[in-house]
Design an enzyme around this catalytic site. Structure first.
Site, mmCIF file in Angstrom:
data_model
loop_
_atom_site.group_PDB
_atom_site.id
_atom_site.type_symbol
_atom_site.label_atom_id
_atom_site.label_comp_id
_atom_site.label_asym_id
_atom_site.label_seq_id
_atom_site.Cartn_x
_atom_site.Cartn_y
_atom_site.Cartn_z
ATOM 1 N N HIS A 58 30.100 124.618 -106.636
ATOM 2 C CA HIS A 58 30.220 123.192 -106.950
ATOM 3 C C HIS A 58 31.655 122.725 -106.754
ATOM 4 O O HIS A 58 32.478 122.803 -107.666
ATOM 5 C CB HIS A 58 29.794 122.952 -108.398
ATOM 6 C CG HIS A 58 29.577 121.514 -108.743
ATOM 7 N ND1 HIS A 58 28.598 121.102 -109.608
ATOM 8 C CD2 HIS A 58 30.212 120.378 -108.346
ATOM 9 C CE1 HIS A 58 28.635 119.794 -109.740
ATOM 10 N NE2 HIS A 58 29.627 119.325 -108.983
ATOM 11 N N HIS A 92 34.158 119.483 -104.761
ATOM 12 C CA HIS A 92 34.242 118.188 -104.086
ATOM 13 C C HIS A 92 35.542 118.202 -103.279
ATOM 14 O O HIS A 92 36.610 117.903 -103.820
ATOM 15 C CB HIS A 92 34.258 117.044 -105.101
ATOM 16 C CG HIS A 92 33.044 116.967 -105.970
ATOM 17 N ND1 HIS A 92 31.946 116.189 -105.654
ATOM 18 C CD2 HIS A 92 32.743 117.575 -107.151
ATOM 19 C CE1 HIS A 92 31.024 116.318 -106.611
ATOM 20 N NE2 HIS A 92 31.500 117.153 -107.529
ATOM 21 N N PHE A 93 35.453 118.560 -102.015
ATOM 22 C CA PHE A 93 36.655 118.633 -101.191
ATOM 23 C C PHE A 93 37.018 117.282 -100.569
ATOM 24 O O PHE A 93 37.959 117.190 -99.791
ATOM 25 C CB PHE A 93 36.501 119.722 -100.125
ATOM 26 C CG PHE A 93 36.853 121.113 -100.619
ATOM 27 C CD1 PHE A 93 37.219 121.330 -101.938
ATOM 28 C CD2 PHE A 93 36.815 122.197 -99.761
ATOM 29 C CE1 PHE A 93 37.546 122.595 -102.401
ATOM 30 C CE2 PHE A 93 37.147 123.478 -100.212
ATOM 31 C CZ PHE A 93 37.508 123.676 -101.519
ATOM 32 N N ARG A 94 36.256 116.235 -100.917
ATOM 33 C CA ARG A 94 36.647 114.827 -100.725
ATOM 34 C C ARG A 94 36.681 114.350 -99.276
ATOM 35 O O ARG A 94 37.034 113.191 -99.028
ATOM 36 C CB ARG A 94 38.023 114.560 -101.354
ATOM 37 C CG ARG A 94 38.122 114.848 -102.841
ATOM 38 C CD ARG A 94 37.144 114.051 -103.634
ATOM 39 N NE ARG A 94 37.390 114.130 -105.070
ATOM 40 C CZ ARG A 94 36.491 113.810 -105.993
ATOM 41 N NH1 ARG A 94 35.281 113.409 -105.624
ATOM 42 N NH2 ARG A 94 36.786 113.886 -107.274
ATOM 43 N N GLU A 102 24.660 117.715 -105.624
ATOM 44 C CA GLU A 102 24.070 117.402 -106.891
ATOM 45 C C GLU A 102 23.359 116.062 -106.819
ATOM 46 O O GLU A 102 23.901 115.095 -106.295
ATOM 47 C CB GLU A 102 25.106 117.435 -108.018
ATOM 48 C CG GLU A 102 26.222 116.407 -107.907
ATOM 49 C CD GLU A 102 27.367 116.613 -108.871
ATOM 50 O OE1 GLU A 102 27.210 116.297 -110.077
ATOM 51 O OE2 GLU A 102 28.421 117.072 -108.389
ATOM 52 N N HIS A 115 22.807 116.716 -111.624
ATOM 53 C CA HIS A 115 23.794 116.178 -112.572
ATOM 54 C C HIS A 115 22.986 115.461 -113.649
ATOM 55 O O HIS A 115 22.453 114.373 -113.420
ATOM 56 C CB HIS A 115 24.736 115.208 -111.856
ATOM 57 C CG HIS A 115 25.751 114.571 -112.755
ATOM 58 N ND1 HIS A 115 27.097 114.622 -112.502
ATOM 59 C CD2 HIS A 115 25.628 113.845 -113.904
ATOM 60 C CE1 HIS A 115 27.753 113.975 -113.440
ATOM 61 N NE2 HIS A 115 26.877 113.487 -114.309
ATOM 62 N N HIS A 171 27.124 121.798 -114.129
ATOM 63 C CA HIS A 171 28.138 121.555 -115.176
ATOM 64 C C HIS A 171 27.546 121.258 -116.560
ATOM 65 O O HIS A 171 27.830 120.225 -117.167
ATOM 66 C CB HIS A 171 29.107 120.449 -114.764
ATOM 67 C CG HIS A 171 28.509 119.228 -114.140
ATOM 68 N ND1 HIS A 171 27.471 118.522 -114.683
ATOM 69 C CD2 HIS A 171 28.827 118.583 -112.987
ATOM 70 C CE1 HIS A 171 27.178 117.493 -113.909
ATOM 71 N NE2 HIS A 171 27.990 117.512 -112.876
ATOM 72 N N ASP A 196 33.140 122.417 -110.394
ATOM 73 C CA ASP A 196 33.124 120.955 -110.228
ATOM 74 C C ASP A 196 34.525 120.474 -109.852
ATOM 75 O O ASP A 196 35.003 119.448 -110.355
ATOM 76 C CB ASP A 196 32.619 120.272 -111.494
ATOM 77 C CG ASP A 196 32.274 118.802 -111.274
ATOM 78 O OD1 ASP A 196 32.232 118.365 -110.107
ATOM 79 O OD2 ASP A 196 32.051 118.081 -112.269
#
Length: 438
Positions: free
Chosen positions: A58, A60-62, A142, A176, A235, A303
């Site tokens: 999990h 978030h490399f954006r 998610e 989520h 999460h 996350d």
């Protein structure tokens, strides 16, 4: 290309010689039994531990859309320096990863990665499941049951349709789980006007209630059961949510920030401690830790959700949610091993063996002949303070500032050196990451 690790202690305490040839583990033998080998790197490991590379299911490399916060190059450097050899990117980018074309675009950007990766598909009102499932998805999700970064919260009917489609495609659904109908909106009205570390982030915890998570987990499990779908709860921040998932035979993850931080830390963190789901009470945090230690929780995943310092230095109402964590997950867990609160085998399972099994990545998560040579060398006698300035994520800060942790000396991804801190300074390898789904 070959590497020999001599007399390495594995997570279960066995001392082994581990020979890497090419991209795989060629031999695992009793320590000291492998004779002369013409290895490019002959690593003496006396007193040190060799672990399978961590799988962070999990992150978030954006990228695309928010590369000023993070991109695949910086995010994967941070991962490698923390002993993470596979990352799974979530869909709330710009554009969101809800079509086959968006998956292709993200896969092209991920060619910059130093570590292996998976790409999750997402669900919005505009998603295109036909093209999405033609791509090699790691999982669906998610899937947001309430808005978070990216405003991808969906209605109940669409969620049920998406779960049914994923079940038909034999794809895990990562959820989520928060029910916005149970948020306490009056709690935000009581928040002051402070910003950044002076903001009353505890109001965010009061707003996104623990009951909202528990109710959403129950609903997700019911929908999953209707379609006989594999549900994974992302999460999970409450013991109630963890127990519900476990009782239903679903899987769940816990983040390091929900494992190590609570509402008692809110005063120090301010909006640098705003995330979704939010920090919980110390009592709930302790109960979550117990479930991580005793095997109820399946995996730890970060996350990893970086934002710039300037973006976080806003009011509790306006600051974006999320904290970085991919580089500090394994080091923090290893510190718990040093302190005797977690077993090393349990850490191995939480971050490597279990995610590989849950998401069906058979070449990962274990030290065995024929497995991918994703390996991390650590010295449990060597700990240092976490400093945001020393980490490699673009955002340059951490909610774990000054906590003790055990960082890797060496990280290999399929036999290639991704990170090496054995000499003076540190060195990174090339961008050789591959999609684990092919």
């Amino acid at each position: 290309m070959s590497t020999l690790f001599r007399n390495a202690t594995l997570a279960d305490g066995r001392v082994r010689d581990v020979l890497v040839e090419g991209e795989t583990i060629a031999r695992v033998a009793d320590g000291g039994t492998v004779g002369r080998v013409d290895a490019a790197d002959d690593v003496g490991c006396d007193g040190k531990h060799l672990l399978p590379g961590a799988i962070d299911a999990h992150v978030h490399f954006r990228e695309p859309g928010f590369a000023h916060k993070e991109d695949w190059h910086t995010g994967s450097r941070s991962a490698a320096a923390g002993g993470v050899t596979t990352v799974v990117d979530q869909p709330n980018t710009d554009p969101p990863t809800v079509t086959g074309a968006a998956v292709d675009e993200k896969a092209d950007l991920a060619a910059k990665s130093l570590v292996d990766f998976g790409i999750n598909g997402g669900v919005t009102a505009d998603w295109d499941p036909d093209s999405l499932f033609e791509r090699p998805l790691f999982a669906l999700g998610e899937v947001f049951l309430a808005d978070s970064t990216g405003d991808m919260g969906i209605e109940a009917d669409l969620f049920a349709d998406a779960v049914a489609r994923a079940a038909a495609e034999d794809t895990v659904v990562t959820v989520h789980a928060e029910d916005a109908d149970l948020f306490d909106r009056a709690a935000l009205d009581r928040a002051g006007d402070g910003t950044g570390r002076d903001a009353d982030v505890d109001a965010w915890s009061a707003y996104r209630t623990a009951e909202a998570e528990a109710a959403a987990v129950e609903r997700a499990l019911e929908v999953g059961a209707d379609s006989d779908a594999a549900i994974h709860i992302a999460h999970t921040s409450t013991p109630e949510g963890i127990d519900a998932a476990s009782d239903a035979g679903a899987t769940c993850e816990v983040t390091p920030h929900h494992l190590f931080l609570s509402r008692e830390d809110a005063g120090d963190l301010g909006t640098f401690g705003r995330m979704n789901p939010p920090l919980r009470s110390e009592k709930r945090r302790e109960a979550v830790f117990e479930r991580v230690a005793d095997g109820t929780v399946d995996i730890v995943a970060t996350d990893h959700a970086p934002h710039t310092r300037a973006e976080k230095a806003a009011s509790v109402r306006d600051a974006p949610s999320g904290v970085p964590g991919v580089e500090t997950m394994l080091p923090l867990l290893l510190q718990e091993v040093r302190e005797g609160t977690l077993e090393l085998e349990r850490v191995r399972d939480l971050v490597a063996a279990n995610p590989a099994a849950i998401f069906d990545v058979p070449g990962k998560g274990r030290i065995a002949e024929g497995a991918d040579a994703d390996l991390v060398l650590v010295d449990l006698d060597s700990a240092r303070e976490i400093r945001g300035d020393d980490l490699h994520s673009t955002c340059g800060w951490t909610p774990f500032e000054r906590r003790e942790a055990v960082f890797p000396e060496l990280t290999l991804v399929r036999g290639y050196v991704a990170y090496d801190a054995r000499g003076d300074g540190e060195a990174f390898g090339d961008a050789i990451g591959e999609n684990v789904r092919g």
